[in-house]
Design a protein around this motif. Sequence first.
Motif, PDB file in Angstrom:
ATOM      1  N   GLU A 105       4.311   0.365   2.308  1.00 47.36           N
ATOM      2  CA  GLU A 105       3.877  -0.467   3.498  1.00 47.36           C
ATOM      3  C   GLU A 105       3.949  -1.866   3.111  1.00 47.36           C
ATOM      4  OE1 GLU A 105       2.377   1.593   7.555  1.00 47.36           O
ATOM      5  OE2 GLU A 105       0.625   1.388   5.776  1.00 47.36           O
ATOM      6  N   VAL A 134       2.354  -5.513   9.095  1.00 45.97           N
ATOM      7  CA  VAL A 134       2.130  -4.196   8.034  1.00 45.97           C
ATOM      8  C   VAL A 134       3.692  -3.912   8.609  1.00 45.97           C
ATOM      9  CG1 VAL A 134       1.806  -1.539   7.973  1.00 45.97           C
ATOM     10  CG2 VAL A 134      -0.261  -3.852   9.038  1.00 45.97           C
ATOM     11  N   THR A 159       1.258  -1.056  -0.203  1.00 47.17           N
ATOM     12  CA  THR A 159       0.343   0.176  -0.360  1.00 47.17           C
ATOM     13  C   THR A 159       1.239   1.411  -0.176  1.00 47.17           C
ATOM     14  OG1 THR A 159      -0.147   0.244   2.651  1.00 47.17           O
ATOM     15  CG2 THR A 159      -1.768  -1.245   1.233  1.00 47.17           C
ATOM     16  N   ASP A 201      -2.055 -10.457   4.871  1.00 47.74           N
ATOM     17  CA  ASP A 201      -3.257 -10.904   5.002  1.00 47.74           C
ATOM     18  C   ASP A 201      -2.922 -12.193   5.364  1.00 47.74           C
ATOM     19  OD1 ASP A 201      -4.102  -8.553   4.645  1.00 47.74           O
ATOM     20  OD2 ASP A 201      -6.086  -8.882   3.625  1.00 47.74           O
ATOM     21  N   GLY A 247      -8.036  -7.674   3.633  1.00 51.89           N
ATOM     22  CA  GLY A 247      -7.610  -6.529   2.982  1.00 51.89           C
ATOM     23  C   GLY A 247      -7.559  -6.462   2.049  1.00 51.89           C
ATOM     24  N   TYR A 251      -4.068   0.519  -1.800  1.00 52.27           N
ATOM     25  CA  TYR A 251      -3.518  -0.829  -2.732  1.00 52.27           C
ATOM     26  C   TYR A 251      -2.580  -0.331  -3.174  1.00 52.27           C
ATOM     27  CZ  TYR A 251      -3.215  -5.382  -4.870  1.00 52.27           C
ATOM     28  OH  TYR A 251      -3.130  -6.383  -5.801  1.00 52.27           O
ATOM     29  N   HIS A 254       1.495  -5.477   3.894  1.00 52.45           N
ATOM     30  CA  HIS A 254       0.780  -5.628   4.173  1.00 52.45           C
ATOM     31  C   HIS A 254       0.562  -7.721   4.075  1.00 52.45           C
ATOM     32  CE1 HIS A 254      -1.890  -2.253   6.065  1.00 52.45           C
ATOM     33  NE2 HIS A 254      -0.675  -2.028   4.228  1.00 52.45           N
ATOM     34  N   SER A 260      -4.094  -8.160   7.113  1.00 52.65           N
ATOM     35  CA  SER A 260      -3.322  -7.015   7.890  1.00 52.65           C
ATOM     36  C   SER A 260      -2.498  -7.794   9.546  1.00 52.65           C
ATOM     37  CB  SER A 260      -3.293  -5.603   7.923  1.00 52.65           C
ATOM     38  OG  SER A 260      -3.241  -5.346   7.061  1.00 52.65           O
TER      39      SER A 260
END
Lengths: 156, 734
Positions: free
Chosen positions: A113, A131, A46, A117, A71, A52, A115, A128
């Motif tokens: 960042e 993160v 992101t 999931d 996410g 995203y 992430h 997330s």
Amino acid sequence: MKSLVAVLALTTALTFPALALARPVTLTTTLNDYGGNGAYLALYVTDAAGAYKGTLWMAGGRSKYYRHLGGWLRGSGGNLGEINGITGASVGSGRSLKISLDLADALFDAGYEIHVDAAAEDMRDSPSDVVAPLTSGGAGKPVAGRRYISAFTYDM
Amino acid sequence: MRLFHRLLGLFAAILITILALSGTYLSVLPALERAGTVAASGRLSVAEVAGRIERAYPDVEQIVRSPSGGIVASYLENGRAVSSVIDPASGRAIGEVAPSAVERWVKNLHRSLFLGDGGRATGAIGALALLLLTLSGLQMTARRAGGWRRMLGRARGTGAQRLHIGLGKLTALGVFLSTVTALYMSLATFGLVPDGSSQAAPVLQVAAGAGPALPADRLAALQDIDLGQLRELTFPDRSIPSDVYELSTATGEGFVDPATGQMLAWQDSGAARQIYEFIYMIHTGQGLWWLGLLLGASALGVPVLGGAGTAIWWSQRRGRVRIARNAASAAADTVILVGSESGSTWGFARTLHEALAALGHHVHTAPMNDIAARYPAARRMFVLAATYGDGEAPAGADSFLRRIDRMEPPHFPVAVLGFGDRQFPAFCRFARDVERALRSKGWKRLMPLAAIDRQSAQEFSRWGEVLSAVMGKTIRLAHVAEVPRTQTLTLIERVDYGADVQAPTAILRFSMPNAGLMARLSGRAWPRFAAGDLLGVVAPGCMTPRYYSLASSSCDGAVEICVRKQPGGACSTLLHALRPGDGIRAFVRRNSGFRPLPGRMPVILVGAGTGIGPLAGFIRANGKARPMHLYFGGRHPASDFLYRDAIAGWLGDGRLTCISAIFSRIAGGGYVQDLLREDAECLRTLIAGGAQIMVCGGREMAAGVMEALAQVISPLGLTPQALKAQGKYVEDVY
């Protein structure tokens, strides 16, 4: 140890195979011994605003379970074209997932960042779970996950 | 159909056993889970419960309602993710949910055999095999019983056959449901039928409105939803300001704004999803715990069915008989055609074959289906035919009638010999059908149709005497069925009757052989037996055993038989010469068709002479004092009233309800069938109330009894044949 070398498509905005503007990165995701079936993991990026930007890897082969990766689903809109060619097997409890790819220099130290999931069968979803801000200084430093992931590390 | 059923069963046995046993284990879980669930009292909304949980655990992330009604909340506790069962009334945890490794292991074994998609496909094949076995098994059961409507009657046959058929009928519905739903779920897993999961997620960009989040119990969208409708409620991630509630219910999925409490987006689950969930519920029993237990119990029967089926296959395989010196059909002067269900008729065919071959005949023996269009050298033909089920052709004979329909009558005559069991209503019906077909086609008759009851070597030998007369030379048919291993029994007591009325009869009690541990473990100990089973006695120098009905059970601690001395009978003479301490060689043959039906229904026992033996055994074993009515016929009360003193005792302690006895050699006497006619009113009441009739004695007496009973019960609209078909009229005739 599960070791995967990603073959990434040129069209992916975030990754450039062996170009000067990119650097090779190894992403290691180590799972807890949570005592369940293999976990589905979605690794995606992101931007500074939390929007995203693209997917790095999808661990887990059956698309009907992707809805448990909340996410990623909301970011990508569930578009399977986003993960074409970057899909692998789900990751067992207590195992690690290692991916090597080339990430664009521009992604570092700019608020981006990574992430992760995570979701496992008959257990609660964990969007997330990790993160991790992409910074030059953050390389090699493990980031703790919330539920299924014990540690996430990116090495350059 | 049988070959298909058999091969499929053998090939799929291990796979099906794994699936069935793991399925049984899993089937218990929904009931256990339900037992540990705290049900919500009264109507509660999702908002109320979510609010209570949120107050108790501010870090709550998700609430799940399991199909059995249990509420599980996931939250962070000291930085650790925890899932707990919640009491909906207080919102507080009752206990932590720990994932069970065993449960997961069994589930994965059941679903995929730990082999991923290949294992899932294998499992689906196993389910398909089991479904086909169930359907073909039902079809065969119906054929055996003589029609779909008669399927509910009691199965007959060997122990393994009755177990296989009885259990098969009992488990068929459960196994059918399990396998059909399993196949649907497998197809859904591989995406071959829609399960609706792809439309189930409303993929929408939704974001929370501005403003502080409301407490969960004040969210309007959740206040309208009953707790019973809830599947999952995921709380917004507090680190993401725009995050929303995700709600999943029995009817659909949607997102709820934490700031306004309004539903931002909603999507109903489609028909495909609801069908899939319904089928999933049936298969797993989740949310339908009693069905789960029912299916699990059915699945538990599957390995037993496999074992009994294999035992049937093995015993039929072992029973296959080889014919030595079988002449070619073109060169044979004598043709023997065989239709045998269990293989025993082949044994008789071999005896006939060898007897004729020993006299210099060229004998050709073959299955009935293999009948040739021409036998140029033949002078005579024998057809030895058993019957399958309710008058159907046995193995290897199903196309015989069609074949002879197309044939011209040959120049040689033919004799038909039927093999069967008089306890079946359709005794030797297939042999009768063959005889009728041959006559109507104009085939010449060598001998009249004859029938052999329950593999009787005596009757076969008698038929051989008739054959000798027809062929003008002596043909000795000494059929020796495989004699089981015998053991030595020692006489401990004898009581003699009937010497004054030319019917010397003895009740003989033998002690059971002592078996060592090794004999017990290797299964060679004296077996357990019940009254009505048969004692096979092998006299020295005698090839064929003689059978006597047992008048005791193994729990009586002794082997008791009732023997009348037959003029010229080697075996009965031997037995009558025994003194306490003497021994005989004997074995037990089960006769499970001749038993009182389980339950408390009255039993009508009809016996004459030594026929009282097994009936006395039933009365002695009647510790629960179910109503038993004994009708006994003898010659003279002072001489051959067998068990007279014991009967007085049984009447006293309630094992026997009443006795009527009649004697033929006294003034005003008669036969047991006369007693039945006199007592018609009482018998009708008993039979109308479901009583079972058990008849034991000589052939003529049994025929007389059946005739008398037919008259007695005709006002009820019943016939002995109808009662036989229900197992309510059984005979042991000799």
